[in-house]
Enzyme design. Structure first.
Site, short mmCIF file in Angstrom:
data_model
loop_
_atom_site.label_atom_id
_atom_site.label_comp_id
_atom_site.label_asym_id
_atom_site.label_seq_id
_atom_site.Cartn_x
_atom_site.Cartn_y
_atom_site.Cartn_z
CB SER A 77 -0.72 0.05 1.01
OG SER A 77 -2.08 1.19 1.09
CD GLU B 265 -5.49 -4.28 -4.15
OE1 GLU B 265 -5.85 -3.41 -2.49
OE2 GLU B 265 -4.92 -4.67 -4.15
CG HIS C 155 -5.79 -2.97 1.05
ND1 HIS C 155 -4.26 -2.13 -0.20
CD2 HIS C 155 -5.14 -1.70 1.74
CE1 HIS C 155 -3.96 -1.20 -0.64
NE2 HIS C 155 -4.06 -0.78 1.18
#
Length: 479
Positions: free
Chosen positions: A191, A304, A398
């Site tokens: 990220s 995600e 995610h």
């Protein structure tokens, strides 16, 4: 390679990669990994560029305490302190016959939160399985690392990046003492960590400090423009109501609740195109030439947004076809008619629920698009050393690739252990040789390793979704 073919020795050979010529990956065994935690690599006054701290002679055979995390809204990581420039090292053997590859992890949390104090970032299992030295780094975040005050503090807009550069210089100077090879350093990050790495690839001061890069659900196509960065700084100062140089840490954190004057919502902080430390955007209008010499592995998860919008999220409560466009539209972060997008996705995936379409739309439009932009940019620039993966395992969201790549995944099952072993081996193979073991990415084929119970190389996965959003320009959120 056929979609049903397992990612095995035969499958890798089918991509044209001579796996037999690659060094073997060491599997987890009886060797005990040594850890040295909380090593100071630098000091920094508020908003100032960091200053290096000479490395002493610590007893790295005895683990110590983790260093503090940067102050942030979340109380999850404790203790927190502005004095947070510490790193941690795990090594299978501090005095090996041959120096080991080094893997340096940069944590996520955008540029505003997070810490390598997270148990998922423990480097012991990765170091042991891969026979590599693992380093994890804390640095300044949010306003402490990225508030743009150039008239008073010339380095303030990129202070957090400068911290990472000093950490990498520390690695160059000292990792040999831990059995690591300073000539074979791979940075990897998830990220915001991946975005920080993409930015480092465009920063002249980072040149030569690392040799390979892995970005996991994290891209930085464009940095924050200086005018927008000034607007954000002013919004923060208005909320603070005092001198940022002397305000308390607590007051600084409280003022992070200011509304972003550019995008609305929470205040965005990130690297700034300041023409002092960052002279161009990382991947616009093309990839920064400095980074084109660095082998790069880019990855995303297939779903995600399941992490950002869990089932109990207000946007998903009462979601149906009548309100899907209204709720999903602002999350796409591009100027496109959301009702038209909904209609296209419903036609393409007629069996999906409104919630499933929400995640497909927002993942493809917002979370995946940056990775496509970066990989395609390197392909158009004829950079051969580019590889891409997509994590499909258990409809990955995610952050799911963090625990799998470190071997620290939660709720262990045999399937998760197998998936973790596969990902760790690919990451380590890349760190060791500069090739993860499958065909490199090219246009138009867009070869992608899909990690799943049966891992396989797929050409241009989710092509239809990619092409739909390619109709509109990509604007990096926050820039």
């Amino acid at each position: 390679m056929s979609g049903a073919e397992r990612w095995s020795r035969r499958a890798v050979l089918a991509t044209g990669v001579a796996l037999v010529a690659m060094p073997q990956i060491a599997l987890a065994g009886s060797a005990k990994v040594k850890a040295q935690l909380g090593i100071r690599y630098a000091r920094a006054a508020r908003f100032q560029a960091p200053e290096p701290v000479p490395f002493g002679q610590p007893d790295f055979l005895t683990p110590s305490a983790l260093g503090p995390s940067c102050p942030q809204h979340s109380p999850r990581y404790q203790p927190q302190s502005e004095d947070c420039l510490f790193l941690n090292v795990w090594t299978p053997d501090p005095q090996p016959a041959r120096a080991k590859p080094v893997m340096v992890y940069i944590h996520g949390g955008a540029y505003s939160s997070g810490s390598v104090a997270d148990p998922l970032n423990d480097g012991a299992k990765l170091a042991e399985r891969g026979d590599v030295v693992v380093v994890t780094v804390n640095h300044r975040l949010n306003v402490f690392g990225y508030l743009y005050l150039p008239d008073r503090f010339p380095s303030s807009g990129n202070a957090g990046q400068l911290d990472l550069i000093l950490a990498l210089k520390w690695v160059q100077a000292n990792v040999a003492k831990f059995g690591g090879d300073p000539g074979n350093v791979t940075v990897f990050g998830q990220s915001g960590g991946g975005a920080k790495i993409a930015t480092l690839m465009a920063m002249p001061e980072a040149k030569g400090l690392f040799h390979k890069a892995i970005t996991m659900s994290g891209q930085q196509v464009t940095a924050s423009g200086p005018l927008n960065a000034r607007k954000r700084a002013q919004a923060f100062l208005d909320k603070l109501g005092g001198d940022p140089a002397s305000a308390s840490t607590e007051a600084m954190v409280a003022a992070l609740s200011a509304t972003d004057p550019v995008m609305g919502g929470g205040l965005y902080m990130g690297p700034v195109l300041d023409m002092k430390h960052l002279h161009r955007h990382p991947f616009w209008p093309d990839p920064a030439p400095q980074g084109n010499t660095i082998p790069m592995l880019l990855g995303n998860t297939v779903a995600e947004t399941r992490a950002f919008f869990p089932p109990d999220h207000p946007k998903l409560q009462g979601l149906d076809w009548s309100n899907l466009a209204q709720r999903a539209g602002p999350e796409l972060k591009v100027d496109i008619d959301p009702a038209w997008v909904v209609a296209q996705f419903r036609s393409r995936y007629p069996a999906d629920t409104a919630e499933q379409i929400f995640h497909r739309m927002v993942t493809a439009g917002r979370s995946w698009r940056g990775q496509v932009e970066e990989a395609d940019a390197r392909a158009r620039a004829r950079v051969k050393k580019t590889w891409v993966y997509q994590l499909d395992f258990e409809a990955a969201k995610h952050t799911d690739d963090i625990g799998l790549s470190f071997g620290t995944f939660e709720d262990p099952t045999l399937a998760r252990q197998a998936m973790s072993d596969t990902m760790m081996d690919a990451f380590v193979r890349f760190a060791r040789t500069g090739n993860p073991g499958w065909a490199s990415y090219s246009v138009p084929d867009r070869e992608t390793m899909v990690f799943d119970n049966v891992s396989r190389v797929v050409k241009d996965p989710r092509k239809w979704e990619r092409e739909l959003f390619a109709r509109v320009p990509y604007i990096q959120p926050g820039s």
